[in-house]
Design an enzyme around this catalytic site. Structure first.
Site, PDB file in Angstrom:
ATOM      1  N   HIS A 450       0.856  -1.198   0.000  1.00 36.04           N
ATOM      2  CA  HIS A 450       0.000   0.000   0.000  1.00 36.04           C
ATOM      3  C   HIS A 450       0.885   1.238   0.000  1.00 36.04           C
ATOM      4  O   HIS A 450       2.022   1.193   0.437  1.00 36.04           O
ATOM      5  CB  HIS A 450      -0.949  -0.019   1.197  1.00 36.04           C
ATOM      6  CG  HIS A 450      -2.155  -0.870   0.924  1.00 36.04           C
ATOM      7  ND1 HIS A 450      -3.435  -0.442   1.121  1.00 36.04           N
ATOM      8  CD2 HIS A 450      -2.246  -2.124   0.408  1.00 36.04           C
ATOM      9  CE1 HIS A 450      -4.276  -1.404   0.756  1.00 36.04           C
ATOM     10  NE2 HIS A 450      -3.579  -2.432   0.336  1.00 36.04           N
ATOM     11  N   GLU A 475     -11.379   2.178   1.211  1.00 30.72           N
ATOM     12  CA  GLU A 475     -11.313   2.886   2.492  1.00 30.72           C
ATOM     13  C   GLU A 475     -11.819   4.326   2.404  1.00 30.72           C
ATOM     14  O   GLU A 475     -12.310   4.864   3.389  1.00 30.72           O
ATOM     15  CB  GLU A 475      -9.872   2.861   3.018  1.00 30.72           C
ATOM     16  CG  GLU A 475      -8.896   3.575   2.108  1.00 30.72           C
ATOM     17  CD  GLU A 475      -7.438   3.227   2.437  1.00 30.72           C
ATOM     18  OE1 GLU A 475      -7.187   2.119   2.897  1.00 30.72           O
ATOM     19  OE2 GLU A 475      -6.577   4.083   2.194  1.00 30.72           O
TER      20      GLU A 475
HETATM   21  C1  NOJ Z   1      -3.556   3.093   4.413  1.00 27.09           C
HETATM   22  C2  NOJ Z   1      -3.809   1.769   3.787  1.00 27.09           C
HETATM   23  O1  NOJ Z   1      -4.299   1.908   2.474  1.00 27.09           O
HETATM   24  C3  NOJ Z   1      -4.798   1.019   4.636  1.00 27.09           C
HETATM   25  O2  NOJ Z   1      -5.137  -0.197   4.020  1.00 27.09           O
HETATM   26  C4  NOJ Z   1      -4.236   0.820   6.011  1.00 27.09           C
HETATM   27  O3  NOJ Z   1      -5.243   0.249   6.813  1.00 27.09           O
HETATM   28  C5  NOJ Z   1      -3.805   2.143   6.632  1.00 27.09           C
HETATM   29  N1  NOJ Z   1      -2.988   2.891   5.736  1.00 27.09           N
HETATM   30  C6  NOJ Z   1      -3.020   1.910   7.908  1.00 27.09           C
HETATM   31  O4  NOJ Z   1      -1.802   1.334   7.611  1.00 27.09           O
END
Ligand code: NOJ
Length: 669
Positions: A450, A475
């Site tokens: 990510h 998200e």
């Molecule tokens: C951003 C990431 O895209 C997500 O998947 C993750 O939960 C958070 N950062 C925390 O690391």
């Protein structure tokens, strides 16, 4: 890995060794004569152009390099030599959206040398495909060019007119995580690639790159109304873009070319231009579906840090492992298991430990518990972009997972840039991500990155690099102040970000109205969430919602059934940003799966089932939007039915609600 089925390498022409100048203009056809590449020197300056079916598609475009404290490598050249080759191979992917990939091109290598002065050498290599082009520079070992610094790469794409493009801005706080805009290229900011455009005469072009090693990635900008040019991502506070030492190569600058948007999706240019697999044993690399301690944090039901609602506890993780095992999933993601999340974790990257767990998370026990149930933990490494802190611990952290039987790592690099000020997508970042991939391979670990650098085909060379984020994922629906991802977002991603490679979008939210966060919601119907499992390709595919939102919902059966490793992919219809229907065949059975999604408009398609295997009868389980479904007013309405006895001769009516979708499992009898 010996995957090549056939390989024919023909050296067609070898002309002139020695120093006399060759003709300053040369042309090369693609294998099926659809494209023609023209290389020319105009008064010693290199240019190329490209025709498609006899019509120009890229006009004379500059090539060359500007260097620091050294004369530029862009003029005063003569052609020393050239070679032409033709290549035709079908190779097998370790895993992927298609098992076999045809790689058929002609290649022209032009050996240039400065006529006077330092007489430095620079070669330009062109690979011409029937549906694309690759260009790269080679700097051979030579006395007058050893170490050098590139301040600008001059490569251009000079188009016929000011066309419309789908793009996201570069050098912005959220990296690649923006909604795509569609404007004339003259109205574009500096943009990331893949950048897709539609030409006035109906062609679709996608600009990207492949084989990105020890070089900055490039962003793209409009130099004048119809000319796009490369902009290499710099080192921090420096005019230097790339530190080089001969012999060396740049990545391939690539252009995919299609008459239909769907043909961009099945254009494998990026993979074909990438180096072949570096791993001798890939048997340990396994695509998988996974669940995880993740969405709970994004919707504020849990915390990453310690406290009363800490998500990654031993007890909670056991529940997820049980759920994964019950449903045949291969992985359980655990975020917030390690020390460092308390306080402002986005700013405090220097305090993360990648080996020490919180007291309420028993890593060795859980790794074993998972292992015994045929599941692997997916360990999370959020670095907050603090590369120094991470690199100090990487070897120990990867070894720890290897010893415990944890097979997957999800890495994260939150931050506008890394905390030392270097860009994620500059040469510094490229080097870091590469170190992580190679170290992970050494410890037989698969990666889900990510806040990554964009995918440039590295999965062919290092197939343990399975998937990445690198776009606005699910998200954003949980917390973004702009209302989340609009219904047109994924129908656009398919023809932009997803052309780079797999994406960990994390589909499968069933609680679309997000009970815990009344101001946020997911802007799709339930059936569209299911369709994402086919439309968005990823070899690690998450069922992102909480287990309690899946239990008892018959729609969950589709997520249980759908594979994430494919024999074949077909795009059945598409319009960028509006709709797309994709059919994929399971790698391990005769079953086919279909996903169809639309933007905010409802639509009905008649879909010929001619993609199904001939002479096989299928029973289709159809997950359609309910009759009154609508992403705004009734997103959960779903109609599940079985149609028996279908064959490749049938035509199916597929009805999509506004913001909706449809998912179908065609099960072979
Ligand atoms: C951003 C990431 O895209 C997500 O998947 C993750 O939960 C958070 N950062 C925390 O690391």
């Amino acid at each position: 890995m010996k995957h090549a089925k056939t390989a024919i390498l023909l050296v067609l022409v070898f002309l002139l060794a020695g120093c006399s100048a060759l003709s300053d203009e040369m042309a090369l056809d693609s294998p099926g004569f659809k494209m023609q590449l023209i290389f020319k020197l105009k008064e010693g300056r290199p240019y190329y152009a490209l025709n498609k079916n006899g019509e120009p598609i890229i006009l004379d475009s500059e090539l060359g390099m500007e260097l620091l404290e050294m004369p530029n490598l862009d003029a005063n050249f003569i052609v020393l030599d050239r070679s032409v080759e033709s290549f035709n191979e079908t190779w097998e992917q370790a895993w992927g959206e298609a098992r076999y990939i045809e790689n058929r091109y002609t290649e022209l290598k032009v050996f240039l040398q400065e006529a006077e002065g330092l007489k430095r050498k620079m070669n330009i290599i062109f690979r011409v495909y029937d549906d694309g082009l690759g260009i790269r520079y080679e700097f051979p070992k030579q006395n007058n060019l050893k170490e050098f610094r590139i301040t600008r790469e001059k490569t251009q794409f000079s188009l016929i007119r000011n066309d419309s493009a789908w793009w996201i801005p570069a050098y912005m706080p959220e990296r690649y995580e923006y909604l795509y805009r569609k404007t004339l290229i003259s109205e574009m900011d500096t943009a990331h690639t893949p950048m897709t455009l539609k030409t006035g005469n109906g062609h679709y072009l996608c600009f990207h790159e492949a084989a990105l090693y020890d070089y900055p990635s490039y962003t793209i900008y409009c130099q004048d109304t119809s000319t796009l040019a490369l902009d290499l991502v710099p080192w921090k506070d420096s005019e230097v873009k790339a530190f080089m030492e001969t012999p060396c190569l740049t990545p391939w600058r690539s252009v995919m070319i299609a008459d239909q948007p769907g043909d961009l999706v099945t254009n494998y240019l990026t993979l074909n231009l990438s180096d072949t697999c570096q791993l001798t044993d890939v048997s340990w690399i396994k695509p998988a579906k996974y669940v995880g301690i993740w969405w709970g944090m994004h919707i504020d039901e849990n915390t990453w840090g310690s406290g009363p609602i800490h998500g990654a506890t031993t007890r909670n993780t056991m529940k997820y492992i049980d759920f994964a095992a019950e449903n045949g999933f291969g992985g359980v993601l655990v975020e917030g298991w390690n020390i460092g999340w308390d306080g402002n974790w986005i700013q405090n990257g220097e305090i993360f430990s990648f080996t020490k767990s919180y007291a309420d998370f028993d890593l060795p026990f859980l790794a074993k518990y998972a292992w015994e149930k045929g599941v692997s933990l997916i360990g999370h490494h959020e670095t907050s972009g603090n590369i120094e802190n991470y690199e100090k611990q990487m070897e120990d952290a990867y070894k720890l997972y290897e010893n415990l039987g944890v097979k997957y790592i999800k890495t994260g690099y939150v931050g506008t840039s890394f905390s030392n000020g270097e860009w994620h997508h500059g040469q510094y970042g490229v080097r870091h991500y590469q170190r992580s991939v190679e170290l992970a391979a050494k410890h037989q670990l698969m990666l889900d990155v990510h806040e990554p650098i964009k995918d440039c085909g590295l999965r062919r060379t290092w197939p343990n690099l399975m998937t990445r984020e690198g776009a606005r994922g699910m998200e954003y629906n949980a917390w973004s102040p702009d209302g989340g991802n609009p219904p047109s977002h994924v129908p656009t991603l398919v023809f932009t970000r997803l052309l780079a490679g797999p994406m960990d979008y994390t589909p499968g939210i069933f609680d679309l109205q997000i009970e815990n966060k009344p101001d946020n919601r997911v802007n799709t119907t339930l059936a569209k969430q299911l369709a994402y499992y086919v439309v968005i390709y990823s070899p690690l595919q998450m069922a992102a919602d909480l287990p309690e939102h899946y239990r008892g919902n018959p729609a969950f059966q589709f997520i249980r059934d759908v594979p994430c490793d494919w024999e074949e992919t077909r795009v059945l219809n598409a319009e960028i940003g509006k709709y797309v229907t994709i059919a994929r065949k399971d790698r391990n059975s005769l079953n086919w799966y279909l996903g169809s999604i639309t933007n905010g408009a409802s639509r009905t398609f008649d879909i010929p089932l001619d993609f199904l295997d001939e002479d096989v009868i299928y029973d289709a389980v159809i997950y359609a939007d309910g009759p009154d479904a609508d992403w705004k007013t009734k997103p959960e309405a779903i109609a599940i039915q079985t149609k028996k006895g279908l064959s490749s001769e049938d035509i199916l009516k597929v009805k999509l609600a506004a913001g909706g979708g449809q998912a179908i499992a065609f099960v072979a009898r």
